[in-house]
Design an enzyme around this catalytic site. Sequence first.
Site, PDB file in Angstrom:
ATOM      1  N   ILE A 107      12.154  35.472  23.606  1.00  0.00           N
ATOM      2  CA  ILE A 107      12.667  35.620  24.960  1.00  0.00           C
ATOM      3  C   ILE A 107      12.695  37.092  25.362  1.00  0.00           C
ATOM      4  O   ILE A 107      13.323  37.459  26.340  1.00  0.00           O
ATOM      5  CB  ILE A 107      14.092  35.030  25.046  1.00  0.00           C
ATOM      6  CG1 ILE A 107      14.987  35.675  23.978  1.00  0.00           C
ATOM      7  CG2 ILE A 107      14.057  33.518  24.857  1.00  0.00           C
ATOM      8  CD1 ILE A 107      16.458  35.387  24.149  1.00  0.00           C
ATOM      9  N   HIS A 125      10.860  29.150  25.236  1.00  0.00           N
ATOM     10  CA  HIS A 125      12.316  29.240  25.294  1.00  0.00           C
ATOM     11  C   HIS A 125      12.799  30.084  26.467  1.00  0.00           C
ATOM     12  O   HIS A 125      13.921  30.585  26.461  1.00  0.00           O
ATOM     13  CB  HIS A 125      12.872  29.763  23.962  1.00  0.00           C
ATOM     14  CG  HIS A 125      12.638  28.813  22.818  1.00  0.00           C
ATOM     15  ND1 HIS A 125      12.795  29.155  21.497  1.00  0.00           N
ATOM     16  CD2 HIS A 125      12.257  27.513  22.813  1.00  0.00           C
ATOM     17  CE1 HIS A 125      12.515  28.097  20.731  1.00  0.00           C
ATOM     18  NE2 HIS A 125      12.189  27.095  21.502  1.00  0.00           N
ATOM     19  N   CYS A 161      24.099  27.883  45.864  1.00  0.00           N
ATOM     20  CA  CYS A 161      24.728  26.565  45.787  1.00  0.00           C
ATOM     21  C   CYS A 161      26.071  26.561  45.059  1.00  0.00           C
ATOM     22  O   CYS A 161      26.702  25.513  44.937  1.00  0.00           O
ATOM     23  CB  CYS A 161      23.773  25.563  45.119  1.00  0.00           C
ATOM     24  SG  CYS A 161      23.684  25.736  43.337  1.00  0.00           S
TER      25      CYS A 161
HETATM   26  P1  NAD Z   1      13.393  32.779  12.767  1.00  0.00           P
HETATM   27  O1  NAD Z   1      14.448  33.824  12.783  1.00  0.00           O
HETATM   28  O2  NAD Z   1      13.688  31.412  12.364  1.00  0.00           O
HETATM   29  O3  NAD Z   1      12.173  33.234  11.859  1.00  0.00           O
HETATM   30  C1  NAD Z   1      11.620  34.476  11.902  1.00  0.00           C
HETATM   31  C2  NAD Z   1      10.688  34.567  10.699  1.00  0.00           C
HETATM   32  O4  NAD Z   1       9.979  35.785  10.780  1.00  0.00           O
HETATM   33  C3  NAD Z   1      11.420  34.545   9.364  1.00  0.00           C
HETATM   34  O5  NAD Z   1      10.853  33.557   8.537  1.00  0.00           O
HETATM   35  C4  NAD Z   1      11.183  35.968   8.790  1.00  0.00           C
HETATM   36  O6  NAD Z   1      10.975  35.966   7.405  1.00  0.00           O
HETATM   37  C5  NAD Z   1       9.928  36.384   9.500  1.00  0.00           C
HETATM   38  N1  NAD Z   1       9.816  37.824   9.738  1.00  0.00           N
HETATM   39  C6  NAD Z   1      10.745  38.669  10.234  1.00  0.00           C
HETATM   40  N2  NAD Z   1      10.233  39.900  10.381  1.00  0.00           N
HETATM   41  C7  NAD Z   1       8.938  39.838   9.962  1.00  0.00           C
HETATM   42  C8  NAD Z   1       7.888  40.791   9.871  1.00  0.00           C
HETATM   43  N3  NAD Z   1       8.045  42.080  10.256  1.00  0.00           N
HETATM   44  N4  NAD Z   1       6.681  40.381   9.386  1.00  0.00           N
HETATM   45  C9  NAD Z   1       6.504  39.087   8.999  1.00  0.00           C
HETATM   46  N5  NAD Z   1       7.470  38.136   9.079  1.00  0.00           N
HETATM   47  C10 NAD Z   1       8.668  38.516   9.553  1.00  0.00           C
HETATM   48  O7  NAD Z   1      12.821  32.795  14.216  1.00  0.00           O
HETATM   49  P2  NAD Z   1      12.051  31.696  14.984  1.00  0.00           P
HETATM   50  O8  NAD Z   1      11.410  30.704  14.068  1.00  0.00           O
HETATM   51  O9  NAD Z   1      11.264  32.434  15.948  1.00  0.00           O
HETATM   52  O10 NAD Z   1      13.108  30.821  15.750  1.00  0.00           O
HETATM   53  C11 NAD Z   1      14.398  31.058  16.045  1.00  0.00           C
HETATM   54  C12 NAD Z   1      14.761  31.069  17.505  1.00  0.00           C
HETATM   55  O11 NAD Z   1      15.368  32.290  17.765  1.00  0.00           O
HETATM   56  C13 NAD Z   1      13.689  30.975  18.513  1.00  0.00           C
HETATM   57  O12 NAD Z   1      13.972  29.861  19.251  1.00  0.00           O
HETATM   58  C14 NAD Z   1      13.818  32.199  19.442  1.00  0.00           C
HETATM   59  O13 NAD Z   1      13.970  31.768  20.768  1.00  0.00           O
HETATM   60  C15 NAD Z   1      15.083  32.833  19.053  1.00  0.00           C
HETATM   61  N6  NAD Z   1      15.047  34.303  18.870  1.00  0.00           N
HETATM   62  C16 NAD Z   1      14.278  35.083  19.677  1.00  0.00           C
HETATM   63  C17 NAD Z   1      14.213  36.455  19.465  1.00  0.00           C
HETATM   64  C18 NAD Z   1      13.340  37.322  20.339  1.00  0.00           C
HETATM   65  O14 NAD Z   1      13.094  36.965  21.480  1.00  0.00           O
HETATM   66  N7  NAD Z   1      12.815  38.439  19.828  1.00  0.00           N
HETATM   67  C19 NAD Z   1      14.953  37.039  18.441  1.00  0.00           C
HETATM   68  C20 NAD Z   1      15.758  36.188  17.645  1.00  0.00           C
HETATM   69  C21 NAD Z   1      15.793  34.812  17.884  1.00  0.00           C
HETATM   70 ZN    ZN Z   2      22.200  27.314  42.643  1.00  0.00          ZN
END
Ligand code: NAD
Ligand code: ZN
Length: 253
Positions: A107, A125, A161
């Site tokens: 996001i 998302h 609204c």
């Molecule tokens: P997650 O936190 O479940 O997984 C992230 C994965 O990335 C982990 O397995 C981790 O080991 C790996 N990782 C982290 N840094 C890394 C790197 N430098 N190189 C390689 N791998 C790396 O996140 P997800 O599966 O994306 O889902 C969780 C939810 O969290 C999503 O729905 C998302 O919307 C939300 N989220 C978004 C953000 C963002 O927008 N940046 C940040 C945190 C969570």
């Molecule tokens: Zn509204």
Amino acid sequence: MDRDGDRKIEAFREILSGARSGVAFTGAGISTGSGIPDFRSPGSLWAKNPPVDFDVFLSSAEMRREAWRRKFAMDDATRGASPNAAHRAVARLVAEGAFSAVVTQNIDGLHEASGVPPERLIELHGAGSYAACLDCRTRHELADVRAAFEATGEPPACRECGGLLKSATISFGQAMPAEAMERADAAARAADVFLVLGSSLVVYPAAALPLIAKKSGAALVIANREATELDRFADLVLRGDLVELLAPYAGSS
Ligand code: NAD
Ligand code: ZN
């Protein structure tokens, strides 16, 4: 890097060079290199500011205030983040025509900032860069919401609204956006390469997309620091840091 590692890097290069309708599917792990924490890493800011589930947001005025406090705290902690080499590599694969879509669970707006055009970008998302009314979907700017919140201690109501405003992201427990899911599904079915970058692949329905792509004939590549639920279905699994892995594809800027 050992010989097995070299062989995998070479296989990765070959898969990318053959891609014509590739899809990148990204999670929080692609943005940790830009200083935005993922959920699961130890000491994450998310531990202090966990997202509020959708049903709780709807049912409690106190938790709505809390959700906005946490949102602004996270924004302050990650302000100024810019795309890293992994985002730039993905943008370049799109610009060169090898990849046709980027599907993200993030996001943070960093794919857009790296130059992926909106018609190629599917944000499953939603976006954390503005707020929307839960009833009429009117867009509200965060700066206005924040100013009103800080002045009164209450989040403002929708100016059109009177409905509840929430960050324009999909919370846990909130329905996935139908149009984005349809576009992501179509991209997965048409993909010749489906490249997972930095997702633990535990959040459904988004994590179903790699298997949809694989069943439709795509080569499935999973690049993540740790094992994922779907590694056993992948044609190639790359463990390690995404910035390191993708820097050779990022170009000079
Ligand atoms: P997650 O936190 O479940 O997984 C992230 C994965 O990335 C982990 O397995 C981790 O080991 C790996 N990782 C982290 N840094 C890394 C790197 N430098 N190189 C390689 N791998 C790396 O996140 P997800 O599966 O994306 O889902 C969780 C939810 O969290 C999503 O729905 C998302 O919307 C939300 N989220 C978004 C953000 C963002 O927008 N940046 C940040 C945190 C969570
Ligand atoms: Zn509204």
